[in-house]
Scaffold this active site. Structure first.
Site, PDB file in Angstrom:
ATOM      1  NE  ARG A  15     -30.190  -1.747 -18.398  1.00  0.00           N
ATOM      2  CZ  ARG A  15     -28.965  -1.845 -17.891  1.00  0.00           C
ATOM      3  NH1 ARG A  15     -28.768  -1.726 -16.608  1.00  0.00           N
ATOM      4  NH2 ARG A  15     -27.913  -2.069 -18.661  1.00  0.00           N
ATOM      5  CG  ASP A  52     -16.041 -14.890 -35.179  1.00  0.00           C
ATOM      6  OD1 ASP A  52     -15.299 -13.904 -35.332  1.00  0.00           O
ATOM      7  OD2 ASP A  52     -15.662 -15.928 -34.613  1.00  0.00           O
ATOM      8  CG  HIS A  53     -15.351  -8.727 -34.579  1.00  0.00           C
ATOM      9  ND1 HIS A  53     -15.158  -9.406 -33.409  1.00  0.00           N
ATOM     10  CD2 HIS A  53     -14.212  -8.046 -34.803  1.00  0.00           C
ATOM     11  CE1 HIS A  53     -13.949  -9.135 -32.947  1.00  0.00           C
ATOM     12  NE2 HIS A  53     -13.349  -8.318 -33.770  1.00  0.00           N
ATOM     13  CE  LYS A  89     -15.594 -13.751 -28.905  1.00  0.00           C
ATOM     14  NZ  LYS A  89     -15.213 -12.750 -27.935  1.00  0.00           N
ATOM     15  CE  LYS A 145     -10.754  -8.583 -37.216  1.00  0.00           C
ATOM     16  NZ  LYS A 145     -10.699  -7.243 -36.693  1.00  0.00           N
ATOM     17  CG  HIS A 194     -12.378 -13.851 -32.727  1.00  0.00           C
ATOM     18  ND1 HIS A 194     -13.637 -13.670 -33.219  1.00  0.00           N
ATOM     19  CD2 HIS A 194     -12.296 -13.046 -31.635  1.00  0.00           C
ATOM     20  CE1 HIS A 194     -14.284 -12.786 -32.467  1.00  0.00           C
ATOM     21  NE2 HIS A 194     -13.486 -12.394 -31.498  1.00  0.00           N
TER      22      HIS A 194
END
Ligand code: BG6
Length: 514
Positions: free
Chosen positions: A56, A200-201, A171, A205, A263
């Protein structure tokens, strides 16, 4: 059949410019920049790579690069649980930092995007990144639709020839079924589905990806991965952290929206899906989607019986006093937001009919652990004198997602001695014993995959909507109906008693979180 070939992995990614919206925010500093740095260090990014950091307020670029460097220094190779494990590579950072441009603008103003278009062109020329670009939306979710429309309006989403344009959307993707549908409609007017990478982290993994490898690269599991052999499945995502500094977001969100349709359902669908025809993004996502579609819809009575909600009260985490959720800064003293949810779901298909799936997730629990536990059926008959069948150790295959990454199998064994006495034993596989790799944030995989054009670990529009469709009846009922009480559980405990009852009713129990 026209099947696209998954792009090769492990090679240098093609040239591109990464435009980060929300570059001054927490997510960029904590997760995204450390991941980009790790990719640069691993030489997985092209030399012809550049970043435009959109924020910003104007800032001198050197000061901004230093601000990002601080984040990378403190978070790189950092698992959430521990300190950084590798020295900071000044050279790799310096090379990456020299390719970062700072760009200030109001994201709601169309003029910002016209200026961005110029800057993108100049950056591409300077760093020879060509026409490829990833736009990463690490901003408040209310801005997702606006940014995509504005990018479209100035032609920045148009793909020319072999040049591609992709958008990563963080997300939360909507906050209920209607808003998720509306957002999909809005962005699909500007972008085609293959240009959209919904994040979706959890899918980044390693251990989550390993669920598919374990199931489909080994011959021994699939034949018993069904209702004939499996009694039930438990999926646990337990956290020790509380609401932290996110009260504003969390008060309006709660544990169900925050964790379940995304998740937890990723873990569910990878565990329950049918083998895909290939590891092509659409083949995998189609199978995952079918699982969510097959989840038995919950009506009012089932929701009352099969869901539990809780909120943490005062307690202690590892001996340290912890305040109640309602005393956290920014939380209403009479807040009814849940910080814990447990539920029992059924999947109506041939593989899973009659096998309950128990899911639970919560904040401020005893220990941080994410695992999927497959509970197999008991041996049908106990040959051993004085050992009733129900005293045999149940066979449980536990896939540990985090923080201890690995898998374990529990079974009965003879206790050495003249008597035939049985005891429970456990066979353990731990990632760190076998593979000498540093833990990552998971964002490395996802950013890299987007640049190489592999969408397998991202959500498709139908997948997101299917997740919301499962939880929507629960959201609706919980809103107006108080018959599912909000149970207060002590911080540092395993959650509310109601969650135990959910399993006890059918003679089962949760695996201990402690
Ligand atoms: C986020 C949620 O998506 O996932 C957080 O908004 C949660 O509330 C986090 O803490 C958990 O992710 P991880 O990787 O720390 O297990």
């Amino acid at each position: 059949m026209n099947r696209s070939v998954p792009p090769p992995r492990g090679r240098k990614a093609p040239p591109c410019t990464l435009v980060i919206f929300g570059a001054g925010g927490d997510l960029t500093k904590r997760l995204l920049m450390p991941a980009i740095y790790n990719l640069a260090k691993a030489r997985l990014l092209a030399e012809k790579f550049a970043i435009i950091a959109v924020d910003r307020t104007p800032k001198p670029v050197e000061a901004f690069r230093e601000y990002l460097a601080e984040g990378v220094r403190s978070f790189v190779s950092d698992t959430a649980a521990g300190p950084a494990t590798e020295p900071f590579d000044e050279q790799a950072w310096a090379s990456l930092a020299s390719r970062i441009t700072h760009f200030a603008g109001d994201l709601t103003e169309s003029d910002t995007y016209a200026r961005l278009s110029d800057v993108l062109q100049k950056t591409a020329t300077l760093h020879q990144t060509g026409g490829n670009a990833v736009f990463y939306l690490a901003v408040a979710s209310q801005l997702f639709g606006t940014i995509v429309e504005q990018l479209g309006a100035v032609g920045l989403t148009r793909e020319d020839g072999s040049d591609w344009r992709r958008v990563i959307i963080e997300k939360p993707f909507g906050n209920d079924l209607d808003s998720a549908r509306a957002l999909n409609d809005r962005i699909l007017k500007v972008l085609s589905e293959p240009q959209i990478y919904r994040m979706d982290h959890f899918l980044g993994k390693e251990t989550v990806q390993n669920i598919m490898v374990l199931r489909f690269a080994n011959g021994i599991f699939e034949p018993i991965w069904n209702r004939d052999h499996i009694d039930h499945v438990q999926i646990t995502v337990a956290e020790t952290v509380g609401v932290e500094r996110r009260a504003r977001f969390y008060e309006a969100t709660g544990a169900l929206r925050d964790m379940v349709p995304n998740h937890v359902f990723q873990l569910l669908s990878l565990t329950a899906m049918e083998p895909p025809n290939s590891f092509d993004a659409d083949a995998v996502r189609t199978e995952k989607h079918k699982v969510l579609e097959a989840v038995s819809p919950l009506d009012g009575e089932e929701i009352r019986r099969n869901t539990v909600r809780g909120q943490y009260g005062t307690g202690a985490i590892r001996g340290e006093p912890a305040v109640a959720y309602r005393e956290e800064p920014g939380v209403a003293p009479d807040s009814m937001t849940e910080t814990y949810i447990a539920m029992r779901l059924a999947i109506d298909n041939w593989r899973w009919a009659g096998v309950p799936f128990y899911l639970r997730t919560g904040k401020r629990l005893t220990r941080r652990t994410t695992e999927i536990a497959i509970h197999f059926k008991q041996a049908p008959f106990a040959l051993f004198r004085d050992t009733p069948v129900d005293a045999l150790t149940p066979n449980v295959l536990a896939l540990q997602i985090q923080p201890d990454e690995g898998a374990s199998l529990q079974f009965s064994a003879k206790i050495p001695g003249p008597e035939i006495d049985l005891g429970g034993v456990r066979m353990n596989f731990s990632y760190k014993d076998y593979f000498n790799t540093e833990p990552t944030t998971g964002y490395e995989t996802l950013v890299y995959d987007c640049i190489i054009g592999d969408a397998m670990l991202f959500n498709r529009a139908d997948g997101v909507e299917a997740g919301w469709a499962v939880v929507q009846p629960i959201l609706d009922l919980w809103k107006d109906d108080k018959t599912v009480p909000l149970e207060i559980y002590p911080a540092g405990s395993a959650g509310p008693d109601g969650a135990d009852n959910l399993l006890w009713r059918s003679g089962r129990q949760w695996r201990p979180i402690a």
